[in-house]
Design an enzyme around this catalytic site. Structure first.
Site, PDB file in Angstrom:
ATOM      1  N   ASP A  81     -12.309  54.077  47.125  1.00  0.00           N
ATOM      2  CA  ASP A  81     -12.805  52.572  46.806  1.00  0.00           C
ATOM      3  C   ASP A  81     -11.853  51.982  45.797  1.00  0.00           C
ATOM      4  O   ASP A  81     -11.541  52.491  44.650  1.00  0.00           O
ATOM      5  CB  ASP A  81     -14.126  52.576  46.373  1.00  0.00           C
ATOM      6  N   GLU A 136     -18.927  64.559  48.189  1.00  0.00           N
ATOM      7  CA  GLU A 136     -19.172  62.990  48.816  1.00  0.00           C
ATOM      8  C   GLU A 136     -20.606  62.434  48.237  1.00  0.00           C
ATOM      9  O   GLU A 136     -21.691  63.353  48.405  1.00  0.00           O
ATOM     10  CB  GLU A 136     -19.137  63.097  50.464  1.00  0.00           C
ATOM     11  N   TYR A 161     -10.210  56.944  58.491  1.00  0.00           N
ATOM     12  CA  TYR A 161     -10.054  55.718  57.933  1.00  0.00           C
ATOM     13  C   TYR A 161      -8.646  55.544  58.026  1.00  0.00           C
ATOM     14  O   TYR A 161      -8.096  54.573  58.506  1.00  0.00           O
ATOM     15  CB  TYR A 161     -10.152  55.764  56.425  1.00  0.00           C
ATOM     16  N   GLU A 193     -11.741  67.723  47.447  1.00  0.00           N
ATOM     17  CA  GLU A 193     -11.788  66.573  47.874  1.00  0.00           C
ATOM     18  C   GLU A 193     -12.669  65.495  47.308  1.00  0.00           C
ATOM     19  O   GLU A 193     -13.947  65.998  47.507  1.00  0.00           O
ATOM     20  CB  GLU A 193     -11.430  66.361  49.484  1.00  0.00           C
ATOM     21  N   THR A 252      -6.904  61.013  57.501  1.00  0.00           N
ATOM     22  CA  THR A 252      -8.293  60.763  57.139  1.00  0.00           C
ATOM     23  C   THR A 252      -8.785  60.035  58.536  1.00  0.00           C
ATOM     24  O   THR A 252      -7.751  59.112  59.258  1.00  0.00           O
ATOM     25  CB  THR A 252      -8.779  60.250  55.884  1.00  0.00           C
TER      26      THR A 252
END
Lengths: 223, 223
Positions: B131, B83, B205, B58, B203
């Site tokens: 994003d 990340e 978010y 991911e 997730t």
């Protein structure tokens, strides 16, 4: 899930409604109209040379608001409305009698005949708010099923281009996958057409349903 | 149009918020965690043989809720969370310390390094709520831009498979076109994921934003 189901129901109801509202003598009126092509197979492979214009076709034109307005603003293109139901085309005939345009012809036949009518004739195919055929066993009847995409292979003159609009999420998801599996590339995709900043001629159905807040989807594909 | 703009704004605000919330010593904690791979380039081309499992990656794992839960229920797959921000990964490290799983590793680096880290290593790539980079001049920074899709070419072991989720309509439309232009086929597309009848790990978010009624989009592509 409920939302999707409700939308499907709405479309079925409207679909049936449009079909059941039979107009007396519609067949005769459409058949005898100078705007109707009654022998479309005889033009097969010769539409471009006959009309001396590029050919854009809409399958399932219904009462023809979209294709009529398109013809009005694109006089250099020949538009052909393919629609199964004379009762729907009747309204387009009446509109043409009141305010004729030179570059619009009608063909009253089933979509499954499309590859018997055209052969390397057309430049763009429009599929607007086609029947979503929500039951899985009826998916092959969708105008974007493998069966129909195969039929479209022979009808295009050069580059193949299909423009589709619908308010049916399930049909749209299905169609995107189907187009891509048939090697179409995506020119544009709009997941909320009426909030996108682009020129758009609405169909009669689209006008009615977008007022109720349903989202309209659009995709333009080519190969 | 207003609606789309508002969504973009919301995402930017959240993005900035997550990034600004710096945690003291996060770098040190992540660096020293046994769950972190600090020399990811040394495993390049050898992830599968090193971990003796298929590799799912991911990019932009954030605090890692999705990939942690995926690892929990798929013990036969090795998951790698890539990340950029140690302050985000810090939470995943803490979660792993409390409730470890064997099949999840962390890489703290920028997405642009992805093809320096992996070479024919991975089976599935997840891009969750990346994003949206709403300004046109920043589109190349999107994780589904031509630049990134080119980078992904070399990272897959065999069949290429990418799974993407977002609540950003513009990013989703852009990504669908981009995938198809890069010759990906579509396995599934969901235009309203939370009303689709499929298994879905949210997730952090996604959990927060779907409660506010934002539509979640998902696409699974392969080639």
């Amino acid at each position: 899930m409920l939302y999707a189901k409700n939308i499907n129901c709405a479309i079925i109801v409207i679909g049936v409604y449009m079909r059941l509202k039979k107009i007396k003598n519609a067949d005769t009126v459409v058949l005898n109209s100078p705007f109707t092509i009654n022998n479309p197979k005889e033009y097969k492979g010769k539409y471009k040379e006959t009309f001396k214009k590029e050919i854009y076709v809409e399958i399932g034109s219904g009462r023809g608001k979209f294709i009529y307005e398109m013809a009005k603003i694109n006089p250099n293109i020949m538009f052909i409305a393919v629609e199964k139901y004379a009762s729907a085309l009747y309204k387009l005939v009446k509109r043409l009698e009141l305010d004729p345009v030179d570059n619009l012809k009608l063909v009253c036949t089933d979509a499954s005949e499309i590859d018997d009518i055209f052969d390397k004739d057309i430049s763009i195919l429009y599929l607007n708010f086609s029947d979503p055929w929500p039951k899985k066993r009826h998916h092959k009847r969708r105008l974007t099923s493998d069966i129909f995409l195969d039929k479209y292979e022979s009808i295009f003159f050069d580059k193949k281009e299909i423009v589709m609009k619908t308010d049916n999420q399930d049909l749209f998801e299905y169609s995107v996958v189907s187009f891509v599996n048939h090697n179409y590339k995506i020119k544009n995709i709009y997941l909320d057409l009426h909030n996108a900043d682009i020129f758009n001629i609405k169909t009669e159905y689209e006008e009615k349903f977008s007022k109720k807040g349903f989202r309209i989807y659009k995709i333009e594909v080519y190969k």
